[in-house]
Design a protein around this motif. Structure first.
Motif, PDB file in Angstrom:
ATOM      1  N   HIS A   1      33.233  77.573  25.691  1.00 11.66           N
ATOM      2  CA  HIS A   1      33.546  79.443  25.890  1.00 11.66           C
ATOM      3  C   HIS A   1      32.480  79.994  25.002  1.00 11.66           C
ATOM      4  O   HIS A   1      32.315  79.506  23.772  1.00 11.66           O
ATOM      5  CB  HIS A   1      34.712  79.664  25.782  1.00 11.66           C
ATOM      6  N   LEU A   2      31.976  81.053  25.449  1.00 19.16           N
ATOM      7  CA  LEU A   2      31.234  82.065  24.742  1.00 19.16           C
ATOM      8  C   LEU A   2      31.943  83.437  24.653  1.00 19.16           C
ATOM      9  O   LEU A   2      32.884  83.804  25.612  1.00 19.16           O
ATOM     10  CB  LEU A   2      29.693  82.089  25.347  1.00 19.16           C
ATOM     11  N   ILE A   3      31.522  84.171  23.606  1.00 18.64           N
ATOM     12  CA  ILE A   3      31.683  85.441  23.154  1.00 18.64           C
ATOM     13  C   ILE A   3      30.776  86.154  23.819  1.00 18.64           C
ATOM     14  O   ILE A   3      29.609  85.887  23.345  1.00 18.64           O
ATOM     15  CB  ILE A   3      32.259  85.779  21.686  1.00 18.64           C
ATOM     16  N   ALA A   4      31.097  87.196  24.361  1.00 12.99           N
ATOM     17  CA  ALA A   4      29.905  88.071  24.986  1.00 12.99           C
ATOM     18  C   ALA A   4      30.300  89.399  25.092  1.00 12.99           C
ATOM     19  O   ALA A   4      31.581  89.793  24.974  1.00 12.99           O
ATOM     20  CB  ALA A   4      29.658  87.766  26.461  1.00 12.99           C
ATOM     21  N   LEU A   5      29.386  90.209  25.251  1.00 16.38           N
ATOM     22  CA  LEU A   5      29.562  91.855  25.476  1.00 16.38           C
ATOM     23  C   LEU A   5      29.570  91.875  27.032  1.00 16.38           C
ATOM     24  O   LEU A   5      28.700  91.726  27.699  1.00 16.38           O
ATOM     25  CB  LEU A   5      28.379  92.669  25.057  1.00 16.38           C
ATOM     26  N   GLY A   6      30.812  92.313  27.725  1.00 12.94           N
ATOM     27  CA  GLY A   6      30.966  92.500  29.170  1.00 12.94           C
ATOM     28  C   GLY A   6      30.874  94.260  29.347  1.00 12.94           C
ATOM     29  O   GLY A   6      31.390  94.827  28.507  1.00 12.94           O
ATOM     30  N   CYS A   7      30.310  94.350  30.417  1.00 15.04           N
ATOM     31  CA  CYS A   7      30.179  95.797  30.837  1.00 15.04           C
ATOM     32  C   CYS A   7      31.627  96.171  31.327  1.00 15.04           C
ATOM     33  O   CYS A   7      32.111  95.542  32.361  1.00 15.04           O
ATOM     34  CB  CYS A   7      28.830  96.045  31.337  1.00 15.04           C
TER      35      CYS A   7
END
Length: 63
Positions: free
Chosen positions: A12-18
């Motif tokens: 898993h990755l941490i991301a900025l989701g819109c």
């Protein structure tokens, strides 16, 4: 996803989701996303204006 920002674990990755259809790039939230992109879990509320002094800013550290 707007930006991948950190590894969470091996899968898993941490991301900025819109929000919505990504019309406004600064309306984003932190999300946990699987490597194949099929699983997405929202981790924070959306921040609508990053210029707002009260807007949260993500900070990451080694574990």
């Amino acid at each position: 996803m707007l930006q991948l920002v950190a590894w969470a674990d091996d899968e898993h990755l941490i991301a900025l989701g819109c929000a919505g259809s990504c019309e406004f790039e600064f309306n984003s939230a932190l999300v946990l996303v699987s490597l194949d992109g099929k699983e997405v879990v929202q981790l924070s509320g959306y921040r609508e204006n990053t210029n707002d002094p009260g807007a949260w800013q993500p900070m990451f550290t080694l574990r």
